[in-house]
Design an enzyme around this catalytic site. Structure first.
Site, PDB file in Angstrom:
ATOM      1  N   ASP A 174      40.451  45.648  56.493  1.00 21.96           N
ATOM      2  CA  ASP A 174      39.936  44.299  56.035  1.00 21.96           C
ATOM      3  C   ASP A 174      38.254  44.577  56.199  1.00 21.96           C
ATOM      4  OD1 ASP A 174      40.341  40.925  56.866  1.00 21.96           O
ATOM      5  OD2 ASP A 174      38.562  41.756  56.146  1.00 21.96           O
ATOM      6  N   ILE A 175      37.488  44.379  55.419  1.00 21.94           N
ATOM      7  CA  ILE A 175      36.231  44.860  55.475  1.00 21.94           C
ATOM      8  C   ILE A 175      35.570  44.026  56.394  1.00 21.94           C
ATOM      9  CG2 ILE A 175      35.267  43.456  53.589  1.00 21.94           C
ATOM     10  CD1 ILE A 175      33.483  46.130  53.058  1.00 21.94           C
ATOM     11  N   ASN A 218      29.679  37.317  43.095  1.00 18.40           N
ATOM     12  CA  ASN A 218      29.493  36.952  41.678  1.00 18.40           C
ATOM     13  C   ASN A 218      28.180  36.378  41.849  1.00 18.40           C
ATOM     14  OD1 ASN A 218      29.342  33.891  42.036  1.00 18.40           O
ATOM     15  ND2 ASN A 218      31.368  34.243  42.413  1.00 18.40           N
ATOM     16  N   GLY A 275      39.164  44.576  41.804  1.00 18.73           N
ATOM     17  CA  GLY A 275      39.993  43.534  42.140  1.00 18.73           C
ATOM     18  C   GLY A 275      39.956  42.281  40.971  1.00 18.73           C
ATOM     19  N   ILE A 276      39.557  41.093  41.222  1.00 18.56           N
ATOM     20  CA  ILE A 276      39.507  40.061  40.123  1.00 18.56           C
ATOM     21  C   ILE A 276      38.763  40.653  38.991  1.00 18.56           C
ATOM     22  CG2 ILE A 276      38.567  37.584  39.676  1.00 18.56           C
ATOM     23  CD1 ILE A 276      39.003  37.368  42.753  1.00 18.56           C
ATOM     24  N   TYR A 277      37.996  41.496  39.084  1.00 17.25           N
ATOM     25  CA  TYR A 277      36.993  41.901  37.818  1.00 17.25           C
ATOM     26  C   TYR A 277      37.785  42.952  37.215  1.00 17.25           C
ATOM     27  CZ  TYR A 277      32.995  38.918  38.866  1.00 17.25           C
ATOM     28  OH  TYR A 277      31.917  37.968  38.956  1.00 17.25           O
ATOM     29  N   GLY A 300      38.743  36.908  46.825  1.00 17.57           N
ATOM     30  CA  GLY A 300      38.651  38.274  47.146  1.00 17.57           C
ATOM     31  C   GLY A 300      37.894  38.582  48.375  1.00 17.57           C
ATOM     32  N   VAL A 301      37.000  39.802  48.348  1.00 12.46           N
ATOM     33  CA  VAL A 301      36.285  40.049  49.557  1.00 12.46           C
ATOM     34  C   VAL A 301      34.945  38.912  49.775  1.00 12.46           C
ATOM     35  CG1 VAL A 301      34.183  41.842  50.065  1.00 12.46           C
ATOM     36  CG2 VAL A 301      36.321  42.471  49.035  1.00 12.46           C
ATOM     37  N   ASP A 302      34.710  38.269  48.708  1.00 17.18           N
ATOM     38  CA  ASP A 302      33.623  37.300  48.955  1.00 17.18           C
ATOM     39  C   ASP A 302      34.240  36.144  49.536  1.00 17.18           C
ATOM     40  OD1 ASP A 302      31.772  35.726  46.078  1.00 17.18           O
ATOM     41  OD2 ASP A 302      31.314  36.066  48.096  1.00 17.18           O
TER      42      ASP A 302
END
Ligand code: APR
Length: 180
Positions: free
Chosen positions: A10-11, A24, A128-130, A32-34
């Protein structure tokens, strides 16, 4: 060329100078990461993003560009927010957007270097989502890290699954990029 590391994890738990966020253009958070970075880092990160939207990036952060904020409660000194491209499907549009994915890595390293960061942790931006295909996302990421002449001594890719870690390791092998 920096030392390049591949880890699974996990970053938001990384102890590095810069943690890169796959944001975004709105800079107002997301999934996600965001989502993880804003949740773990706390509200000061979003407050600084709001300031950026009110000043430097009134129309949002363009795809491929990067900007720094503080890291709030995270064990990093800064977050560098960058926006990767959305995968359009194979073809010439993907070739165009691949240049933006490379720019996201290159500009994030450049911003980190400008801050005097010695260590930078990246997620697999756009993978990921993208929807960017893992092997291609890995190839762009690893090439950008291997080709940079910027000073950060350490670039660490923090991959959220063993599958993605394996993909990065396989691509590093194929590209002849030395990874730890
Ligand atoms: N630590 C490390 N990697 C993570 C974490 C985490 N805590 N959470 C997710 N990931 C991985 C995903 O599994 C994927 O491999 O990061 C990679 C990037 O996925 P996303 O976070 O979905 O980012 P991206 O594909 O660039 O899409 C960006 O998603 O979260 C929203 O606001 C963001 O709209 C933007 C879009």
């Amino acid at each position: 060329m920096p030392r390049i590391e591949l880890v699974t994890g996990d970053i938001t738990a990384e102890h590095v100078d810069v943690i890169v966020n796959a944001a975004n253009s709105s800079l107002m958070g997301g999934g996600g990461v965001d989502g993880a970075i804003h949740r773990a880092g706390g509200p000061t990160i979003l407050e600084e993003c709001r300031m950026l939207r009110a000043t430097t990036f009134r129309a949002g952060l363009p795809t491929g560009e990067a900007v720094a904020t503080g890291a709030g409660r995270l064990a990093a000194r800064w977050i560098v927010h960058t926006v990767g491209p959305v995968w359009p499907g194979p073809g010439p549009e993907a070739d165009e957007r691949r240049l933006l994915l490379a720019a996201a890595y290159r500009n994030s390293i450049g911003v980190a270097a400008g801050l005097g960061a010695a260590s930078v942790a990246f997620p697999a931006i756009s993978a990921g989502i993208y929807g960017w295909p893992a092997d291609d996302a890995a190839a762009v990421a690893l090439a950008a890290a291997a080709e940079t002449a910027e000073p950060p001594a350490l670039v660490r890719f923090v991959l959220f699954s063993a599958r993605m870690h394996d993909e990065f390791r396989r691509v590093a092998e194929r590209l002849g990029v030395e990874v730890a």
